[in-house]
Scaffold this motif. Structure first.
Motif, short mmCIF file in Angstrom:
data_model
loop_
_atom_site.label_atom_id
_atom_site.label_comp_id
_atom_site.label_asym_id
_atom_site.label_seq_id
_atom_site.Cartn_x
_atom_site.Cartn_y
_atom_site.Cartn_z
N UNK A 266 27.45 4.92 -24.15
CA UNK A 266 26.42 5.17 -25.57
C UNK A 266 26.47 6.53 -26.08
N UNK A 267 26.95 7.63 -25.26
CA UNK A 267 27.20 8.83 -26.19
C UNK A 267 28.25 8.80 -27.01
N UNK A 268 29.18 7.98 -27.08
CA UNK A 268 30.20 7.82 -28.08
C UNK A 268 29.41 6.56 -28.94
N UNK A 269 29.35 6.75 -30.28
CA UNK A 269 29.40 5.78 -31.25
C UNK A 269 30.68 5.15 -31.51
N UNK A 270 30.76 3.73 -31.78
CA UNK A 270 31.96 3.05 -31.85
C UNK A 270 32.63 2.84 -30.38
N UNK A 271 33.81 2.24 -30.66
CA UNK A 271 34.61 1.79 -29.28
C UNK A 271 35.74 3.04 -29.19
N UNK A 272 35.45 3.43 -27.83
CA UNK A 272 36.48 4.61 -27.27
C UNK A 272 37.74 3.79 -27.44
N UNK A 273 38.36 2.86 -27.24
CA UNK A 273 39.48 2.42 -27.55
C UNK A 273 40.09 2.35 -28.68
N UNK A 274 39.17 2.46 -29.80
CA UNK A 274 39.49 2.56 -31.34
C UNK A 274 40.40 3.97 -31.58
N UNK A 275 41.39 4.30 -31.08
CA UNK A 275 42.14 5.46 -31.15
C UNK A 275 43.00 5.31 -32.76
N UNK A 276 43.12 6.57 -33.31
CA UNK A 276 44.04 6.47 -34.54
C UNK A 276 44.42 8.01 -34.92
N UNK A 277 45.19 8.26 -35.99
CA UNK A 277 45.60 9.59 -36.24
C UNK A 277 44.60 10.35 -36.79
N UNK A 387 22.09 29.59 -11.10
CA UNK A 387 21.24 30.79 -10.54
C UNK A 387 20.61 31.69 -11.72
N UNK A 388 21.21 31.43 -12.81
CA UNK A 388 20.92 32.40 -13.90
C UNK A 388 19.79 31.58 -14.65
N UNK A 389 19.39 32.22 -15.71
CA UNK A 389 18.33 31.81 -16.56
C UNK A 389 18.96 31.10 -17.87
N UNK A 390 20.41 30.95 -17.81
CA UNK A 390 20.87 30.13 -18.96
C UNK A 390 20.70 28.54 -18.91
N UNK A 391 19.87 27.86 -19.79
CA UNK A 391 19.54 26.21 -19.57
C UNK A 391 20.89 25.54 -19.57
N UNK A 392 20.62 24.38 -18.87
CA UNK A 392 22.09 23.76 -18.94
C UNK A 392 21.69 22.37 -17.79
N UNK A 393 22.37 21.34 -18.22
CA UNK A 393 22.22 20.32 -17.00
C UNK A 393 23.50 19.93 -16.38
N UNK A 394 24.74 20.74 -16.65
CA UNK A 394 25.90 20.39 -15.92
C UNK A 394 26.56 19.16 -16.31
N UNK A 395 26.35 18.69 -17.53
CA UNK A 395 26.83 17.38 -18.28
C UNK A 395 27.86 17.72 -19.09
N UNK A 396 27.78 18.70 -20.00
CA UNK A 396 28.88 18.82 -21.19
C UNK A 396 30.09 18.88 -20.68
N UNK A 397 30.60 19.47 -19.59
CA UNK A 397 32.25 19.41 -19.27
C UNK A 397 32.61 18.07 -18.73
N UNK A 398 31.82 17.42 -18.05
CA UNK A 398 31.96 16.18 -17.50
C UNK A 398 32.19 15.20 -18.69
N UNK A 399 31.24 15.24 -19.56
CA UNK A 399 31.31 14.13 -20.50
C UNK A 399 32.60 14.60 -21.45
N UNK A 400 32.95 15.86 -21.60
CA UNK A 400 34.12 16.26 -22.41
C UNK A 400 35.37 15.72 -21.75
N UNK A 401 35.59 15.90 -20.29
CA UNK A 401 36.62 15.26 -19.68
C UNK A 401 36.87 14.13 -19.82
N UNK A 402 35.70 13.25 -19.59
CA UNK A 402 35.84 11.79 -19.63
C UNK A 402 36.25 11.16 -20.98
N UNK A 403 35.90 11.81 -22.03
CA UNK A 403 36.32 11.47 -23.35
C UNK A 403 37.52 11.81 -23.65
#
Length: 440
Positions: A266-277, A387-403
């Motif tokens: 659901x993070x990706x609108x459309x069908x991920x299998x719809x690849x194009x140039x 351990x730092x005060x930088x906010x984050x969920x640890x999901x951005x890189x995981x989502x990027x790699x998956x896509x």
């Protein structure tokens, strides 16, 4: 007579009754009964509680089978079975009557046979039966098979009911979480609608040459993106609800499936299998409008070194936008004030018929320790940054790699990258490699 602490299904009770009837017709038992062991409670003596009896009219005649304490023989047997896993005995003649000893039995009753219901080293009850004649070896063998059948059935019945309780608990917890999520989504809709409305008003009121015009359009574009995500998430949630209802376990049957849960897109609108140039320049052009503003606010220099004659790549435009947005946002987040982030292109050819194009995002930030690099693409993993005060969920890189992998590409990490001169800021470079689209 019923007992609330007896946990036996109607199906198991019916099975017991049919097996007791078989004893009467098959081996001539005068009467038979099945007792179940009560759940043991600390500092209390275990009891045997009657579940089924044959003939049933014994109950009607007032000859109710009362709960009884475990005899010394059965207590000893339970201990022996748990310690040494003894096999099911071929028949144990217990001299002490297990029914109410104060009642006088018919003088013709000579012997009573008590077989423990044992499965997986557990004594779950006993089968009690008696006849007016001596037991024959083949009769004892038949009774033992019945006891084994009842023991297995009791084990499965008990396990099934345990699973049912666990499923009910999980469903209750799932429903609570679903309600909380529904409340959150409902509360997001109103401010999102207001945000979209305000951005449209800004676009109308700002002059075309005003530099804030592009910012207002970016706000509207991101608002539309959020709206699209919410709609797709709600659609997927409804579909999952319908699937859960279809797979609900009934009290009489269990429906098993070997299908594994499908990952959510659901993070990706459309069908991920719809690849194009796809044009990388077009994707980055839209992103850089808002990212340049974010970089300027954080006093970070964002540099895009992008040649204008880049070849197209095989990708999904919306997925690639999500990937690059996550990576550039990460680079800005982990680069301190006064640093810089550079976006540039790398081309390489691994095979004569296939070329790759790399989109590199380099920062002069905190870097990623070598020992943590294999884990940074795991969901919710943040390493020392947690351990730092930088906010984050640890999901951005995981989502990027998956896509990226779903688009047939790969993602590479380099740290340190020697971009900055400060040795305490080793920097990180992320490279998204995608296949170059064929000119044909």
């Amino acid at each position: 007579m019923s007992y609330s602490f007896i946990s036996a299904s109607a199906e198991f009770t019916a099975l017991c009754q049919s097996q007791l009837e078989l004893l009467s017709r098959g081996v001539g038992a005068v009467w038979s009964a099945v007792y179940l062991t009560e759940e043991l409670v600390e500092n209390k003596q275990g009891r045997l509680v009657p579940l089924a009896i044959y003939p049933r009219n014994l109950m009607q005649q007032g000859q109710e089978l009362p709960p009884v304490s475990l005899t010394n023989n059965l207590q000893q047997l339970t201990t022996q079975v748990q310690l040494s896993s003894l096999p099911l005995l071929q028949g144990t003649i217990v001299e002490k009557q297990i029914i109410n000893p104060e009642k006088k039995l018919d003088s013709e009753v000579k012997k009573q046979l008590v077989l423990p219901l044992i499965y997986d080293t557990r004594v779950m009850g006993v089968l009690v039966t008696q006849k007016d004649e001596d037991w024959q070896p083949q009769e004892l063998e038949q009774i033992e098979k019945i006891a084994q059948t009842l023991a297995l059935a009791r084990f499965l019945d008990h396990r099934y009911q345990w699973y049912q309780k666990q499923l009910a608990k999980q469903e209750s917890l799932r429903q609570i979480e679903q309600d909380r999520l529904d409340d959150l989504l409902h509360q997001i809709r109103n401010p999102l609608t207001a945000l979209r409305t305000f951005s449209k008003l800004l676009i109308k009121r700002l002059l075309p040459e005003d530099r804030n015009q592009s910012v207002a359009k970016s706000i509207l574009r991101e608002s539309d993106r959020l709206q699209e995500l919410l709609e797709q998430f709600e659609t997927e949630t409804q579909q999952k609800e319908e699937e859960n209802k279809a797979l609900t376990l009934s009290t009489t049957s269990v429906r098993l499936t070997t299908d594994l849960p499908q990952s959510s897109h659901f993070l990706l609108p459309g069908n991920i299998s719809e690849l194009e140039a796809v044009s990388i320049l077009e994707v980055l052009k839209i992103l850089l409008i808002s990212l340049q503003e974010i970089a300027a606010e954080q006093e970070i220099e964002l540099i895009a070194e992008l040649p204008q004659n880049l070849p197209l790549v095989i990708a999904n435009a919306k997925a690639l936008r999500e990937v690059l947005n996550n990576l550039i946002d990460n680079a800005l987040k982990y680069t301190p004030t006064g640093g810089k982030v550079v976006i540039y292109i790398i081309e390489k050819q691994e095979q004569p018929e296939q070329s790759w194009l790399g989109i590199a995002i380099s920062d002069s930030g905190y870097g990623i320790p070598f020992e943590e690099q294999p884990k940074i693409f795991e969901r919710h993993y943040r390493g020392i940054q947690a351990q730092s005060d930088i906010p984050g969920s640890g999901l951005g890189l995981a989502i990027a790699k998956d896509l990226v992998e779903k688009m047939g590409g790969k993602i590479e990490i380099i740290s340190p990258n020697q971009l900055g001169k400060n040795t305490s800021l080793p920097g990180t470079t992320m490279i998204v490699w995608l296949v170059v689209a064929s000119e044909n």
